[in-house]
Motif scaffolding. Structure first.
Motif, PDB file in Angstrom:
ATOM      1  N   UNK A  41      40.007  41.024  24.356  1.00 35.16           N
ATOM      2  CA  UNK A  41      38.558  40.850  24.486  1.00 35.16           C
ATOM      3  C   UNK A  41      38.186  40.396  25.895  1.00 35.16           C
ATOM      4  N   UNK A  42      39.011  39.512  26.469  1.00 35.53           N
ATOM      5  CA  UNK A  42      38.758  39.082  27.853  1.00 35.53           C
ATOM      6  C   UNK A  42      38.854  40.280  28.790  1.00 35.53           C
ATOM      7  N   UNK A  43      39.849  41.141  28.563  1.00 35.35           N
ATOM      8  CA  UNK A  43      40.007  42.345  29.390  1.00 35.35           C
ATOM      9  C   UNK A  43      38.768  43.227  29.289  1.00 35.35           C
ATOM     10  N   UNK A  44      38.226  43.374  28.061  1.00 34.38           N
ATOM     11  CA  UNK A  44      37.031  44.212  27.882  1.00 34.38           C
ATOM     12  C   UNK A  44      35.825  43.658  28.637  1.00 34.38           C
ATOM     13  N   UNK A  45      35.761  42.327  28.757  1.00 36.01           N
ATOM     14  CA  UNK A  45      34.666  41.710  29.504  1.00 36.01           C
ATOM     15  C   UNK A  45      34.906  41.766  31.009  1.00 36.01           C
ATOM     16  N   UNK A  46      36.181  41.630  31.419  1.00 33.94           N
ATOM     17  CA  UNK A  46      36.532  41.555  32.844  1.00 33.94           C
ATOM     18  C   UNK A  46      37.657  42.541  33.158  1.00 33.94           C
ATOM     19  N   UNK A  47      37.384  43.849  33.093  1.00 35.98           N
ATOM     20  CA  UNK A  47      38.455  44.843  33.247  1.00 35.98           C
ATOM     21  C   UNK A  47      39.157  44.821  34.599  1.00 35.98           C
ATOM     22  N   UNK A  48      38.553  44.199  35.627  1.00 37.37           N
ATOM     23  CA  UNK A  48      39.207  44.162  36.943  1.00 37.37           C
ATOM     24  C   UNK A  48      40.497  43.345  36.914  1.00 37.37           C
ATOM     25  N   UNK A  49      40.732  42.560  35.834  1.00 31.88           N
ATOM     26  CA  UNK A  49      41.967  41.764  35.778  1.00 31.88           C
ATOM     27  C   UNK A  49      43.205  42.646  35.626  1.00 31.88           C
ATOM     28  N   UNK A  50      42.991  43.955  35.395  1.00 31.02           N
ATOM     29  CA  UNK A  50      44.156  44.839  35.318  1.00 31.02           C
ATOM     30  C   UNK A  50      44.941  44.854  36.630  1.00 31.02           C
ATOM     31  N   UNK A  51      44.300  44.447  37.729  1.00 26.28           N
ATOM     32  CA  UNK A  51      44.973  44.424  39.031  1.00 26.28           C
ATOM     33  C   UNK A  51      45.757  43.131  39.256  1.00 26.28           C
ATOM     34  N   UNK A  52      45.714  42.207  38.286  1.00 25.00           N
ATOM     35  CA  UNK A  52      46.361  40.912  38.449  1.00 25.00           C
ATOM     36  C   UNK A  52      47.418  40.708  37.363  1.00 25.00           C
ATOM     37  N   UNK A  53      48.421  39.876  37.638  1.00 19.16           N
ATOM     38  CA  UNK A  53      49.437  39.595  36.614  1.00 19.16           C
ATOM     39  C   UNK A  53      48.845  38.806  35.457  1.00 19.16           C
ATOM     40  N   UNK A  54      49.511  38.865  34.308  1.00 17.77           N
ATOM     41  CA  UNK A  54      49.040  38.132  33.137  1.00 17.77           C
ATOM     42  C   UNK A  54      49.550  38.778  31.869  1.00 17.77           C
ATOM     43  N   UNK A  55      49.277  38.163  30.713  1.00 22.01           N
ATOM     44  CA  UNK A  55      49.784  38.708  29.442  1.00 22.01           C
ATOM     45  C   UNK A  55      49.244  40.094  29.119  1.00 22.01           C
ATOM     46  N   UNK A  56      48.075  40.451  29.690  1.00 22.83           N
ATOM     47  CA  UNK A  56      47.502  41.781  29.434  1.00 22.83           C
ATOM     48  C   UNK A  56      48.382  42.897  29.986  1.00 22.83           C
ATOM     49  N   UNK A  57      49.199  42.591  30.988  1.00 24.30           N
ATOM     50  CA  UNK A  57      50.077  43.622  31.570  1.00 24.30           C
ATOM     51  C   UNK A  57      51.098  44.126  30.552  1.00 24.30           C
ATOM     52  N   UNK A  58      51.413  43.283  29.556  1.00 24.89           N
ATOM     53  CA  UNK A  58      52.373  43.688  28.520  1.00 24.89           C
ATOM     54  C   UNK A  58      51.817  44.845  27.687  1.00 24.89           C
ATOM     55  N   UNK A  59      50.483  44.856  27.495  1.00 27.98           N
ATOM     56  CA  UNK A  59      49.852  45.952  26.757  1.00 27.98           C
ATOM     57  C   UNK A  59      50.111  47.273  27.474  1.00 27.98           C
TER      58      UNK A  59
END
Length: 501
Positions: free
Chosen positions: A223-241
């Protein structure tokens, strides 16, 4: 003097930032008030994040509360309003009577990140989606969907599943892998032309990352990714997806390469063969959407949709059956009376097994694996119940409310197969039973899922008695709400039912 100026500058900056923040919040509040005046009622949204925090705190309670606002509710996942349809009547009006206006898919950044907009399930309502869905339906039918050949595969896999579960007879174990593997093997036989043994570690790993991605995509980080999709350029647990999705696509690409090397144009073996031939056939067509990326994502869609939804429903089913031993025993008695212990069930047996068939449907109703449906979007301005709904408005179907509507169900709040039996003890299906949705976006694998659920559950109840391990707590029945609502991990105990019992 310098210190005084510095403090003055810092104070000025702080004051300016505070004023800007106050202005932004006030502007957002005014925007929300203006928006709410034009939309159906709903919970009060917070500035910038909307009603998302309420949902994340308790997803099922939030979804259950929607129907208090009437036939339609407005919620905000972020700043944009989403319309929730709470009754079967309004759902039919939108998804069937006004299908062309309500069959879109909104962009979901976390899922668009891994699909690039290709495939079928999440594709935009348009030319590519129509071509891919039409081809998939036609090809699946060619390879046995809705025919005896697929029934036979499911029955055979049911035998493997029973044997796998009885390997640990009398001991507590988690049934998730065995069920997921069995269900996945059916779609794998159609898509890849092969099944995978239950002890295949590579395939077990793929099933695990598939499950992980489904949970993560709808979780807080999703849900955080959907609100702030620019975080795809940064490390974090979303990278596992993203990493998990790439591994799954890599597995499919390997299968595609193997198929390409052994392809016989005169004898296509499965979905991948058929797709490779379609790419070649459509080469001269400028309007074609058949290419390798669409092939990989369409294959992934079939693999994902054909694995997790049905296996999750069966897992919920085991919980309900262990909680209701009388239902489990009545099903077993009916099955043995009609089939004995050795004849495998077929879809033709449904009329002879009305209580068992009703139980399968009640498992789907109470399992409720898509509590808010699969999200839609308006493709053009539309009108519903007097409200003007702009183009590109997200639409959700409150299946939780519809599947427990007191006006349509005899026992809306309890697990009871009588919900699907008439006064003459014959099976019947209320109109409010729509776990596969309605309209053009109805579940692509509905026929396959119905076959798998009936034959797998009947096969298991024919040969196995399921018990809850003594001393272990029952799982939270709200489960884990993500892309699919699934039960938390649990153990079961299996005992063989044989002709001597």
């Amino acid at each position: 003097m310098w210190t005084t100026l510095t403090n003055l500058d810092l104070n000025s900056v702080g004051l300016s930032l505070s004023l800007v923040l106050i202005f932004l919040v006030l502007s957002e509040i005014i925007r929300i008030i203006s928006s709410k005046a034009k939309t159906p009622p709903g919970p009060q949204p917070l500035p910038f994040v909307g009603t998302l925090p309420y949902f994340l705190m308790n997803p099922m309670e939030f979804i259950r509360s929607m129907s208090q606002y009437g036939e339609m509710t407005t919620v905000y996942f972020g700043r944009k309003p989403t319309i929730v349809l709470n009754t079967i009547q309004i759902t039919k009006e939108a998804l069937v009577q006004n299908a062309s206006s309500f069959s879109g898919r909104p962009p979901l950044p976390v899922l668009d990140w891994v699909t690039d907009g290709y495939g079928i399930v999440l594709a935009t309502f348009g030319h590519s989606w129509r071509q891919q869905r039409r081809f998939a339906l036609h090809t699946l039918r060619n390879f046995g969907l809705g025919k005896k050949s697929v029934e036979e595969r499911v029955s055979e896999e049911g035998c493997y599943l029973v044997a796998e579960m009885l390997k640990v007879e009398g001991k507590p174990f988690d049934p998730q892998h065995a069920i997921q593997n069995a269900v996945s093997n059916i779609i794998c036989s159609i898509v890849f032309g092969d099944r995978f043994d239950y002890d295949n570690k590579r395939f077990e790993y793929l099933l695990n990352i598939l499950k992980e991605n489904i949970i993560q995509s709808g979780s807080l980080i999703g849900q955080i990714f959907n609100l702030l999709p620019f975080i795809k350029h940064f490390p974090g647990p979303h990278q596992k997806i993203y990493q998990n999705a790439e591994e799954l696509k890599g597995f499919i690409r390997e299968a595609v390469q193997e198929h390409r090397e052994t392809l016989d144009p005169d004898n296509p073996r499965d979905f991948i063969d058929a797709y490779l031939l379609e790419i070649e056939k459509q080469k001269s067509n400028d309007d074609s959407t058949f290419h390798e990326e669409n092939m990989v994502m369409s294959t992934a869609d079939l693999f994902l949709a054909g694995t997790d939804t049905t296996s999750t429903t069966i897992r919920w089913g085991l919980i309900f059956l262990m909680q209701n031993q009388d239902v489990q025993d009545r099903c077993h008695e009916e099955i043995v009376r009609v089939l004995g212990y050795d004849r495998l069930p077929t879809m033709d047996d449904r009329e002879k097994l009305p209580y068992t068939y009703a139980t399968v449907h009640e498992i789907q109703r109470c399992g409720n694996i898509a509590p808010a449906g699969v999200i839609h979007e308006t493709t053009q301005p539309a009108k519903l119940q007097g409200y003007n709904i702009p183009k590109e408005t997200p639409i959700l179907t409150n299946l939780t409310a519809i599947l427990s509507d007191k006006g349509h169900w005899k026992y809306p709040d309890t697990f009871n197969p009588e919900n699907f039996l008439d006064d003459d003890r014959h099976f019947y299906k209320p109109e409010a039973f729509l776990p596969f949705s309605l309209g053009p976006r109805v579940c692509l694998g509905e026929t396959l899922a119905k076959t798998e659920l009936f034959i797998f559950i009947t096969s298991l109840l024919q040969r196995i008695h399921f018990l809850w391990p003594s001393g272990e707590q029952w799982p939270d029945m709200d489960g884990i709400v993500s892309v699919v609502r699934s039960p938390r991990s649990f153990n079961i105990i299996c005992h063989s039912r044989g002709s001597k019992e």
